[in-house]
Design a protein around this motif. Structure first.
Motif, short mmCIF file in Angstrom:
data_model
loop_
_atom_site.label_atom_id
_atom_site.label_comp_id
_atom_site.label_asym_id
_atom_site.label_seq_id
_atom_site.Cartn_x
_atom_site.Cartn_y
_atom_site.Cartn_z
N THR A 41 0.95 -1.10 -0.16
CA THR A 41 0.08 -0.08 -0.23
C THR A 41 1.11 0.89 -0.27
O THR A 41 1.45 1.97 0.52
N VAL A 43 1.05 6.21 -0.65
CA VAL A 43 0.61 7.09 -0.60
C VAL A 43 1.05 7.54 -1.48
O VAL A 43 2.52 8.00 -1.74
N LYS A 45 1.76 11.27 -2.87
CA LYS A 45 1.29 12.71 -2.52
C LYS A 45 1.73 13.83 -3.48
O LYS A 45 3.36 14.26 -3.67
N GLY A 54 -2.77 17.88 2.73
CA GLY A 54 -3.81 16.30 3.10
C GLY A 54 -4.90 17.61 3.20
O GLY A 54 -5.95 16.73 2.04
N VAL A 59 -3.07 14.78 -0.63
CA VAL A 59 -2.36 12.79 -0.07
C VAL A 59 -3.42 11.79 -0.26
O VAL A 59 -4.88 12.12 0.56
N LYS A 60 -2.93 11.23 -0.66
CA LYS A 60 -3.72 9.25 -0.94
C LYS A 60 -3.71 8.27 -0.98
O LYS A 60 -2.52 7.81 -1.39
N LEU A 61 -4.14 7.63 -0.44
CA LEU A 61 -3.68 6.08 -0.32
C LEU A 61 -4.17 5.54 -1.48
O LEU A 61 -5.01 5.58 -1.73
N ALA A 68 -3.02 3.61 -7.26
CA ALA A 68 -1.81 4.28 -7.30
C ALA A 68 -1.71 5.71 -8.39
O ALA A 68 -1.58 7.09 -8.40
N LYS A 71 -4.98 7.93 -8.23
CA LYS A 71 -4.62 8.98 -7.61
C LYS A 71 -4.06 9.69 -8.57
O LYS A 71 -4.39 10.61 -8.10
N ALA A 93 3.02 3.14 2.26
CA ALA A 93 2.04 3.60 3.53
C ALA A 93 2.75 3.36 4.62
O ALA A 93 3.43 2.18 4.29
N ASP A 205 7.14 13.14 7.24
CA ASP A 205 7.00 14.54 6.08
C ASP A 205 8.17 15.11 6.35
O ASP A 205 7.98 14.71 7.42
#
Ligand code: GDP
Ligand code: MN
Length: 378
Positions: A41, A43, A45, A54, A59-61, A68, A71, A93, A205
């Protein structure tokens, strides 16, 4: 100079601060590729020079490489507080159990680096300081002694109860402080600094600001330079040896000397106009500089008239006049031009200028009034 998160994380990695694995992508396909390499998994960004990504949906999982890619295609091109997203960081993640805040920054009042720490991370530190000031620790560090063991212990004790996690926090702070100092930063920030389910501390971050005045000492940071909007033109001007600052009025000003440039802008304002820029062509102006200056000014669609104000000292009037004539002949500007030119080689300059049909004056007041009048007629 601000760095993107992925660039700041490069510095963190070099300094030995733990970060999740990841890479930057410029297209959804690249994001897909990176996510499959990471094999877990991720993220996705947005990489823009502003915080609160965010909250803004940047910012998405993503559970799978397909996701991916999806997103990334949503985030790329997104407008976050006026910044268009051109790159995304695709990164592992983390399973988070807590989020803290940790930074080293410059305290201008005491002229010392200050450590700022809070167990309430993941949100803006300014908000925490306002709502729950008791949750923010500020610790100044004397730059002569540097970071001492008691600083680290005080910070880690403020953030964490667990002994093992405290140890990790102390190590991270030492590395963060060393990076801050060695790289001439004005800010090295981790928000959030997280504890994972495995009990490891990592910087989820990263935000880094480099002291612009120290950039000469760091050729390695050259690659991080990026320019947006007006900055691009200002950088172009700098390369041509001009000091240029874009403003939002309609009178383009080309002046030699910073003081005279300021006085010209004042006078434009005084007579009811608004300067489109500050521009100092400098002392020994060769004709090429004048042409470069005209090009930059003419590229601004707001400019309705150009006002030259040249006082020849070291600057030779005939050089500037030659530049103006060349620029007029090659660039064929549509906006009217008014010129005031006095001092060294003034007579010669006026003779050169007589070859083109321009408004030439000896008085600063007259040229400014004329430029404003011309801008309104246009
Ligand atoms: P910012 O909003 O621009 O500061 O971007 P951040 O990188 O700080 O991400 C904002 C928030 O998203 C974090 O505070 C986390 O709560 C969440 N987040 C980011 N990365 C991860 C992750 O890997 N796992 C989980 N669970 N949450 C994450
Ligand atoms: Mn953050």
């Amino acid at each position: 100079m601000n760095l993107h998160e992925y660039q700041a994380k490069e510095l963190f990695a070099q300094a030995g601060i733990p970060i999740p694995k990841g890479k930057v992508a410029r297209t959804p396909e690249e994001a897909y590729q990176i996510a499959s390499e990471l094999g877990q998994t991720v993220v996705v960004k947005a990489q823009v020079h502003t915080g609160g990504r965010g909250k803004a949906g940047g910012v998405k999982l993503a559970q799978t490489p397909e996701e991916a890619k999806e997103k990334a295609s949503v985030i790329l091109g997104m407008d976050i507080k006026g910044y268009i997203v051109e790159k995304v960081l695709v990164t592992e993640a983390a399973d988070i159990t807590s989020e803290a805040y940790l930074s080293v920054t410059l305290d201008r009042e005491s002229k010392m680096p200050v450590i700022i720490a809070s167990p309430a991370g993941g949100i803006e530190i300014e908000e925490v300081a306002k709502q729950n000031p008791e949750k923010v620790l500020k610790l100044r560090v004397n730059p002569l002694t540097g970071l001492l063991p008691y600083h680290s212990r005080q910070v880690s004790g403020f953030l964490y109860a667990d002994k093992n996690i405290r140890k990790q926090a102390e190590t991270i702070l030492k590395k963060l402080y060393a990076l801050y100092f060695q790289a001439d930063l004005t800010l090295a920030e981790i928000n959030p600094l997280v504890v994972t389910k495995k009990g490891e501390l990592i910087a989820l971050d990263a935000k880094v600001t480099i002291d612009d005045n120290a950039l000469v000492r760091h050729p390695e940071f050259e690659k991080y330079k990026e320019f947006f909007g007006a900055e691009k033109i200002e950088e172009e001007a700098k390369k041509a040896g001009l000091s240029f600052v874009k403003l939002d009025g309609s009178i383009g000003c080309i002046v030699n000397g910073a003081g005279l440039a300021m006085a010209t802008m004042d006078l434009v304002k005084f007579y009811g106009g608004r300067p489109a820029n500050f521009l100092d062509i400098g002392g020994s102006s060769n004709p090429e500089k004048v042409i470069a200056a005209m090009k930059i000014i003419l590229a601004d669609p707001n400019v309705k008239a150009i006002c030259f104000n040249i006082f020849g000292g070291i600057t030779r009037g005939d050089d500037v006049a030659t530049g103006i004539v060349k620029a007029v002949n090659t660039l064929k500007p549509k906006v009217p031009i008014a010129i005031r030119l006095v001092g060294t080689n003034e007579d010669l300059a006026k003779e050169i200028l007589s070859k083109v049909n321009l408004n030439v004056f000896s008085s600063m007041t007259e040229v400014v009034k004329k430029a404003i009048e011309l801008s309104k007629a246009a």
